[in-house]
Write a protein that holds these residues in place. Structure first.
Motif, PDB file in Angstrom:
ATOM      1  N   THR A 199     -39.159  47.819 -25.558  1.00  0.00           N
ATOM      2  CA  THR A 199     -39.590  49.149 -26.250  1.00  0.00           C
ATOM      3  C   THR A 199     -39.578  50.029 -24.851  1.00  0.00           C
ATOM      4  OG1 THR A 199     -41.020  48.145 -27.887  1.00  0.00           O
ATOM      5  CG2 THR A 199     -41.575  50.362 -27.070  1.00  0.00           C
ATOM      6  N   ALA A 200     -40.024  49.609 -23.686  1.00  0.00           N
ATOM      7  CA  ALA A 200     -40.075  50.345 -22.571  1.00  0.00           C
ATOM      8  C   ALA A 200     -38.544  50.822 -22.193  1.00  0.00           C
ATOM      9  CB  ALA A 200     -40.654  49.820 -21.340  1.00  0.00           C
ATOM     10  N   ILE A 201     -37.605  49.840 -22.169  1.00  0.00           N
ATOM     11  CA  ILE A 201     -36.355  50.061 -21.970  1.00  0.00           C
ATOM     12  C   ILE A 201     -35.686  51.044 -22.762  1.00  0.00           C
ATOM     13  CG2 ILE A 201     -34.014  49.049 -21.838  1.00  0.00           C
ATOM     14  CD1 ILE A 201     -35.106  46.443 -20.966  1.00  0.00           C
ATOM     15  N   GLU A 202     -35.923  51.140 -23.988  1.00  0.00           N
ATOM     16  CA  GLU A 202     -35.445  52.250 -25.236  1.00  0.00           C
ATOM     17  C   GLU A 202     -35.830  53.490 -24.754  1.00  0.00           C
ATOM     18  OE1 GLU A 202     -36.684  50.446 -28.758  1.00  0.00           O
ATOM     19  OE2 GLU A 202     -35.048  49.049 -28.971  1.00  0.00           O
ATOM     20  N   SER A 203     -37.346  53.523 -24.141  1.00  0.00           N
ATOM     21  CA  SER A 203     -37.619  55.130 -23.869  1.00  0.00           C
ATOM     22  C   SER A 203     -37.101  55.486 -22.648  1.00  0.00           C
ATOM     23  CB  SER A 203     -39.223  54.844 -23.538  1.00  0.00           C
ATOM     24  OG  SER A 203     -39.353  54.176 -22.344  1.00  0.00           O
ATOM     25  N   TYR A 204     -36.288  54.780 -21.637  1.00  0.00           N
ATOM     26  CA  TYR A 204     -35.625  55.214 -20.713  1.00  0.00           C
ATOM     27  C   TYR A 204     -34.173  55.767 -21.197  1.00  0.00           C
ATOM     28  CZ  TYR A 204     -38.393  54.042 -16.756  1.00  0.00           C
ATOM     29  OH  TYR A 204     -39.414  54.139 -15.615  1.00  0.00           O
ATOM     30  N   GLY A 205     -33.707  55.531 -22.386  1.00  0.00           N
ATOM     31  CA  GLY A 205     -32.535  55.774 -22.802  1.00  0.00           C
ATOM     32  C   GLY A 205     -31.403  55.280 -21.977  1.00  0.00           C
TER      33      GLY A 205
ATOM     34  N   LEU B 291     -54.607  39.871 -27.161  1.00  0.00           N
ATOM     35  CA  LEU B 291     -53.400  40.526 -27.884  1.00  0.00           C
ATOM     36  C   LEU B 291     -52.225  39.832 -27.871  1.00  0.00           C
ATOM     37  CD1 LEU B 291     -53.758  44.205 -25.659  1.00  0.00           C
ATOM     38  CD2 LEU B 291     -55.269  42.880 -27.622  1.00  0.00           C
ATOM     39  N   ASN B 292     -52.033  39.362 -29.233  1.00  0.00           N
ATOM     40  CA  ASN B 292     -50.864  38.717 -29.387  1.00  0.00           C
ATOM     41  C   ASN B 292     -49.557  39.551 -29.353  1.00  0.00           C
ATOM     42  OD1 ASN B 292     -49.577  36.283 -30.219  1.00  0.00           O
ATOM     43  ND2 ASN B 292     -49.959  36.623 -32.420  1.00  0.00           N
ATOM     44  N   LEU B 293     -49.296  39.966 -28.325  1.00  0.00           N
ATOM     45  CA  LEU B 293     -47.847  40.819 -28.163  1.00  0.00           C
ATOM     46  C   LEU B 293     -46.818  39.852 -27.354  1.00  0.00           C
ATOM     47  CD1 LEU B 293     -49.331  44.205 -27.486  1.00  0.00           C
ATOM     48  CD2 LEU B 293     -48.599  43.241 -29.526  1.00  0.00           C
ATOM     49  N   ASP B 294     -45.516  40.077 -27.887  1.00  0.00           N
ATOM     50  CA  ASP B 294     -44.403  39.297 -27.092  1.00  0.00           C
ATOM     51  C   ASP B 294     -44.045  40.325 -26.118  1.00  0.00           C
ATOM     52  OD1 ASP B 294     -41.772  38.577 -26.853  1.00  0.00           O
ATOM     53  OD2 ASP B 294     -42.120  37.102 -28.117  1.00  0.00           O
ATOM     54  N   LEU B 295     -43.662  39.631 -24.893  1.00  0.00           N
ATOM     55  CA  LEU B 295     -43.227  40.315 -23.614  1.00  0.00           C
ATOM     56  C   LEU B 295     -41.994  40.896 -23.933  1.00  0.00           C
ATOM     57  CD1 LEU B 295     -44.442  37.935 -20.725  1.00  0.00           C
ATOM     58  CD2 LEU B 295     -45.493  40.073 -21.609  1.00  0.00           C
ATOM     59  N   ASN B 296     -40.876  40.222 -24.642  1.00  0.00           N
ATOM     60  CA  ASN B 296     -39.774  40.677 -24.817  1.00  0.00           C
ATOM     61  C   ASN B 296     -39.865  41.962 -25.827  1.00  0.00           C
ATOM     62  OD1 ASN B 296     -37.607  39.028 -23.926  1.00  0.00           O
ATOM     63  ND2 ASN B 296     -38.422  37.423 -25.206  1.00  0.00           N
ATOM     64  N   MET B 297     -40.785  42.074 -26.784  1.00  0.00           N
ATOM     65  CA  MET B 297     -40.961  43.087 -27.478  1.00  0.00           C
ATOM     66  C   MET B 297     -41.434  44.376 -26.634  1.00  0.00           C
ATOM     67  SD  MET B 297     -43.270  45.258 -28.890  1.00  0.00           S
ATOM     68  CE  MET B 297     -44.968  44.695 -29.172  1.00  0.00           C
ATOM     69  N   LEU B 298     -42.378  44.237 -25.746  1.00  0.00           N
ATOM     70  CA  LEU B 298     -42.795  45.175 -24.929  1.00  0.00           C
ATOM     71  C   LEU B 298     -41.939  45.845 -24.097  1.00  0.00           C
ATOM     72  CD1 LEU B 298     -46.438  43.413 -24.106  1.00  0.00           C
ATOM     73  CD2 LEU B 298     -46.145  45.614 -25.626  1.00  0.00           C
ATOM     74  N   VAL B 299     -41.046  44.926 -23.456  1.00  0.00           N
ATOM     75  CA  VAL B 299     -40.206  45.264 -22.147  1.00  0.00           C
ATOM     76  C   VAL B 299     -39.096  46.163 -23.036  1.00  0.00           C
ATOM     77  CG1 VAL B 299     -38.522  44.581 -20.558  1.00  0.00           C
ATOM     78  CG2 VAL B 299     -40.614  43.433 -20.834  1.00  0.00           C
TER      79      VAL B 299
ATOM     80  N   ALA C 142     -44.860  60.485 -18.013  1.00  0.00           N
ATOM     81  CA  ALA C 142     -46.080  60.708 -19.184  1.00  0.00           C
ATOM     82  C   ALA C 142     -45.369  60.876 -20.659  1.00  0.00           C
ATOM     83  CB  ALA C 142     -46.491  62.146 -18.945  1.00  0.00           C
ATOM     84  N   ARG C 143     -44.096  61.281 -20.765  1.00  0.00           N
ATOM     85  CA  ARG C 143     -43.682  61.263 -22.047  1.00  0.00           C
ATOM     86  C   ARG C 143     -43.283  59.901 -22.591  1.00  0.00           C
ATOM     87  NH1 ARG C 143     -42.402  66.602 -20.256  1.00  0.00           N
ATOM     88  NH2 ARG C 143     -40.626  66.096 -19.056  1.00  0.00           N
ATOM     89  N   ARG C 144     -42.591  59.086 -21.493  1.00  0.00           N
ATOM     90  CA  ARG C 144     -42.060  57.805 -22.087  1.00  0.00           C
ATOM     91  C   ARG C 144     -43.579  56.835 -22.327  1.00  0.00           C
ATOM     92  NH1 ARG C 144     -38.539  58.542 -17.521  1.00  0.00           N
ATOM     93  NH2 ARG C 144     -40.158  57.304 -16.183  1.00  0.00           N
ATOM     94  N   ILE C 145     -44.478  57.152 -21.475  1.00  0.00           N
ATOM     95  CA  ILE C 145     -45.850  56.291 -21.730  1.00  0.00           C
ATOM     96  C   ILE C 145     -46.386  56.722 -23.110  1.00  0.00           C
ATOM     97  CG2 ILE C 145     -48.153  56.226 -20.776  1.00  0.00           C
ATOM     98  CD1 ILE C 145     -47.394  56.685 -17.878  1.00  0.00           C
ATOM     99  N   ALA C 146     -46.135  57.841 -23.422  1.00  0.00           N
ATOM    100  CA  ALA C 146     -46.743  58.334 -24.841  1.00  0.00           C
ATOM    101  C   ALA C 146     -45.902  57.594 -25.799  1.00  0.00           C
ATOM    102  CB  ALA C 146     -46.472  60.021 -25.060  1.00  0.00           C
ATOM    103  N   ALA C 147     -44.655  57.467 -25.868  1.00  0.00           N
ATOM    104  CA  ALA C 147     -43.811  56.858 -26.785  1.00  0.00           C
ATOM    105  C   ALA C 147     -44.225  55.436 -26.904  1.00  0.00           C
ATOM    106  CB  ALA C 147     -42.235  57.139 -26.637  1.00  0.00           C
ATOM    107  N   ASN C 148     -44.120  54.868 -25.685  1.00  0.00           N
ATOM    108  CA  ASN C 148     -44.320  53.421 -25.581  1.00  0.00           C
ATOM    109  C   ASN C 148     -45.845  53.023 -26.093  1.00  0.00           C
ATOM    110  OD1 ASN C 148     -41.923  52.767 -24.268  1.00  0.00           O
ATOM    111  ND2 ASN C 148     -42.795  52.918 -22.449  1.00  0.00           N
TER     112      ASN C 148
ATOM    113  N   ALA D 219     -48.459  50.473 -21.383  1.00  0.00           N
ATOM    114  CA  ALA D 219     -47.105  51.433 -21.419  1.00  0.00           C
ATOM    115  C   ALA D 219     -46.960  51.911 -19.975  1.00  0.00           C
ATOM    116  CB  ALA D 219     -47.395  52.450 -22.364  1.00  0.00           C
ATOM    117  N   ASP D 220     -48.017  52.179 -19.214  1.00  0.00           N
ATOM    118  CA  ASP D 220     -47.721  52.734 -17.839  1.00  0.00           C
ATOM    119  C   ASP D 220     -47.108  51.600 -16.931  1.00  0.00           C
ATOM    120  OD1 ASP D 220     -48.051  54.522 -15.640  1.00  0.00           O
ATOM    121  OD2 ASP D 220     -50.126  53.647 -15.137  1.00  0.00           O
ATOM    122  N   LYS D 221     -47.833  50.677 -17.162  1.00  0.00           N
ATOM    123  CA  LYS D 221     -47.340  49.358 -16.096  1.00  0.00           C
ATOM    124  C   LYS D 221     -45.768  48.919 -16.597  1.00  0.00           C
ATOM    125  CE  LYS D 221     -51.924  47.875 -15.509  1.00  0.00           C
ATOM    126  NZ  LYS D 221     -52.569  49.301 -15.819  1.00  0.00           N
ATOM    127  N   LEU D 222     -45.669  49.031 -17.881  1.00  0.00           N
ATOM    128  CA  LEU D 222     -44.261  48.574 -18.410  1.00  0.00           C
ATOM    129  C   LEU D 222     -43.081  49.421 -17.894  1.00  0.00           C
ATOM    130  CD1 LEU D 222     -45.158  47.233 -21.926  1.00  0.00           C
ATOM    131  CD2 LEU D 222     -43.762  46.131 -20.303  1.00  0.00           C
TER     132      LEU D 222
END
Length: 689
Positions: free
Chosen positions: A505-511, A495-503, A364-370, A454-457
């Motif tokens: 961001t999700a990786i960074e939230s995992y530390g 939504l004009n978002l890049d998959l690399n950027m999305l992924v 949940a905390r990762r989803i919030a950040a993403n 964010a949840d799916k990522l």
């Protein structure tokens, strides 16, 4: 050729309702496949399925196989006899194998020589001889995940078999299955006609059962249920809450459907309608009713399997059954409201997401950040997205969701509203599970999209990071569904978002939990791009179009979609086939070159055709570049289609591998610029003619 009607029925105890239609289709297909394998023609196939039977009636089936002329070639005559004209061992062995003497063999003369040959007519088998094997094979191939035994025997089937009915016209065809001998008897309705009934002729099967209060045809029974529910709903000034799976399941539960109306105390309507609807549909197989504003009515329709002489008692019984279930929902709702969602977040820390990835609280905390980062990129309310992401899973530890898991997210929305959270946050909580299935609605707001992505990522990145990627049909974490859901949101919501950027961001939230971030990023992005293939194939987009775009690996999903649509349109262009072939040729030429110059020396252009191609390229360069940069790939490809004639002429009149090294290098540079113009959009050399 004689024909007749073939009936086969397996009479069983009550079959699993959720499997009935699938079993029926498989049984019918199995019998039909056996007839085709036996080369027996037929006219029409009728499939029947009810709670206590699987049946198929084949009309106008050929009653016997046609006789077949069999030719078996033996050894060459030269090898079949020795110098004295006596049969060799090869000839004698062949003759024994076909059951004749060598002297009785025929001769086959061809341009390549003469051979011994045996020709015989094999009499076709009758359908009555073949039926036993057909039934056994069809039953063996049924998709039964778990069988059961019954009585003292060793037979295993999905449910105990009590009757085997096999008729060819009026004739009972001898057959046996699980120790049961075939007959012309079938079982009627368990209550209205408990005695067995005789089927005089295969074609009378459905009518005989109808007289015994059994509607054997699944589709007919389903249509009866739908029509009667609609009629009763209209009388109640309501609209039934339809669910195709529910209709199929109810159809599989009854043999003689009778629709009836019942009600419940209107005080229960204070509970969110989704919980009440779930209780009525999934627990009791009832059809809830709503008004024209989609408000739940305190009425429902149920399907009885009997025509009761005292319908009031039946209605009263169903009302008594549903009341405690609704009372439970009401109790859970009132109890849950006493604890705000925000206060439940701590409990999520004790709920495991995945042993290597931590708890649902961590998720949940990762989803919030993403969600906050994604919403910011969309210029949406980042704080609202962050709040919704933090609260999105909180209802999992509520009494209502623990009792009725299917209302997760929905109850979170209702509890958020009760807690005074903003409507944006409440709606985003419900929307973050979307799309739950193929064709499901997408989140409406950008904040809802941010939380859903964010949840799916988070799931995709985490599971890839620990190496639990889908293999074959196994996908326990639903990664394929999550990936398709992401792509749908990105494309359909524009939504004009890049998959690399999305992924990333999700990786960074995992530390530090993700030990190989760049490797995981490439794997997840490739997985997402790979899902495009399945998605577009469902839309009947040709595979070569998808491959042409995939070859360029555009990582903005919306951009990927625009390219696919443009190439699909271009593929039907009259110039497409020639240009695809030319690109393939150019690709082959360039792949063999040790190096290719990036610039062209106009002074080295000597042939008229190469000058014309260079001029044509220069003439459309700015137009193609502008169209591609603005995402109008269709316009770019339309402009490139004008190159067909100068390209064809170039290959007809110009020798690329000229003797002069400088000229050759210049021509390769020209072809490279031509190819790059197309590669800005897709690799059209992969298009098939």
């Amino acid at each position: 050729m004689d024909t007749n009607d073939l009936l086969i029925e397996l009479g069983t105890e009550e079959l699993p309702p959720k499997s009935l239609k699938h079993l029926s289709d498989a049984f019918t297909q199995g019998i039909v496949a056996q007839l085709e394998t036996a080369r027996l023609s037929f006219d029409q196939v009728r499939s029947f399925a009810s709670p206590r039977r699987l049946a198929v009636c084949i009309e106008g089936v050929q009653t016997a196989q046609a006789d077949e002329v069999v030719e078996k070639r033996g050894p060459a005559v030269q090898a079949a006899f020795d110098a004295e004209g006596n049969p060799t061992k090869a000839a004698q062995g062949w003759a024994r194998g076909v059951g004749i003497d060598v002297a009785d063999a025929q001769r086959l003369k061809t341009d390549k020589g003469e051979w011994l040959m045996y020709e015989a007519t094999v009499k076709g088998k009758s359908l009555t001889e073949l039926v036993q094997g057909m039934i056994e094979t069809a039953v063996k191939q049924l998709p039964i995940p778990k069988t059961m035994r019954w009585g003292s025997g060793s037979h295993q089937f999905i449910r105990p078999l009590h009757r085997l009915t096999v008729l060819l016209g009026q004739q009972v065809v001898p057959a046996e299955l699980f120790g049961i001998q075939s007959s012309n008897k079938v079982t009627g309705h368990r209550f209205h006609h408990s005695t067995d009934v005789t089927v005089p002729h295969a074609k009378q099967y459905a009518d005989v059962l109808r007289d015994a209060h059994v509607i054997a045809d699944f589709a007919e029974r389903k249509a009866m249920i739908q029509q009667s529910v609609i009629e009763l709903a209209e009388q109640e000034s309501g609209i039934p809450v339809w669910d195709e799976d529910l209709v199929d399941e109810v159809t599989s539960l009854v043999e003689y459907p009778v629709a009836m109306v019942a009600g419940f105390d209107a005080s229960f309507l204070a509970v969110p309608k989704e919980a009440l609807i779930y209780t009525m549909k999934d627990d009791q197989r009832y059809f809830p009713l709503v008004d024209t504003q989609n408000n739940l009515l305190p009425r429902f329709i149920f399907i009885s399997n009997i025509q009761s002489s005292d319908p009031v008692q039946v209605t009263s019984g169903n009302e008594k059954v549903i009341r405690p279930r609704l009372a439970d929902a009401q109790f859970f709702f009132e109890t849950d409201k006493k604890t705000p969602l925000a206060d439940r977040i701590g409990k999520l820390d004790s709920v495991l997401f995945q042993k290597e990835l931590g708890s649902i609280g961590d998720k949940a905390r990762r989803i919030a950040a993403n969600a906050k980062a994604i919403a910011g990129a969309l210029h949406a309310d980042a704080n609202a997205a962050e709040r919704a992401g933090l609260l999105a899973k909180a209802d999992l530890v509520s009494n209502m969701v623990m009792e009725f898991p299917e209302v997760q997210g929905v109850m979170g929305m209702h509890y958020a509203r009760h807690d005074g959270e903003s409507e944006v946050v409440a709606e985003a909580i419900e929307a973050h599970y979307r799309p739950r299935f193929a064709g499901d609605e997408l989140p409406v707001s950008h904040e809802g999209c941010a939380v859903a992505l964010a949840d799916k990522l988070d799931t995709l990145v985490g599971i890839f990071a620990i190496g639990q990627t889908p293999k074959g049909d196994r996908d326990p974490f639903g990664l394929r569904r999550a990936a398709i859901g992401m792509l749908r949101i990105l494309v359909e919501k524009q939504l004009n978002l890049d998959l690399n950027m999305l992924v990333k961001t999700a990786i960074e939230s995992y530390g530090t939990l993700v030990t190989k971030p760049s490797e995981v990023q490439d794997q997840v992005v490739d997985f997402l791009l790979g899902r495009f293939r399945a998605w577009y194939q469902d839309q009947q987009i040709p595979v070569d179009v998808i491959q042409a775009v995939l070859a360029r690996r555009p990582t903005v999903a919306l951009d990927f979609d625009r390219r696919v649509k443009a190439v699909t349109e271009f593929r039907s262009h009259p110039q497409a086939e020639a240009l695809a072939a030319a690109n393939k040729r150019v690709s082959n030429i360039l792949s063999k070159a040790e190096s290719v110059n990036s610039s062209i020396d106009e002074g080295l252009l000597s042939e008229t055709a190469e000058k014309a191609l260079y001029g044509a390229l220069q003439g459309i360069r700015e137009q193609v570049s502008h169209a591609a940069e603005s995402g109008d790939y269709a316009a770019a490809l339309t402009a490139l289609a004008t190159l067909r004639e100068p390209v064809d002429t170039f290959f007809d009149e110009v020798m690329v591998n000229a003797d002069d090294d400088a000229v050759r290098a210049n021509r390769l540079a020209l072809l490279n610029q031509l190819r790059n113009q197309f590669l800005n959009i897709a690799d059209i050399s992969l298009l098939q003619s």
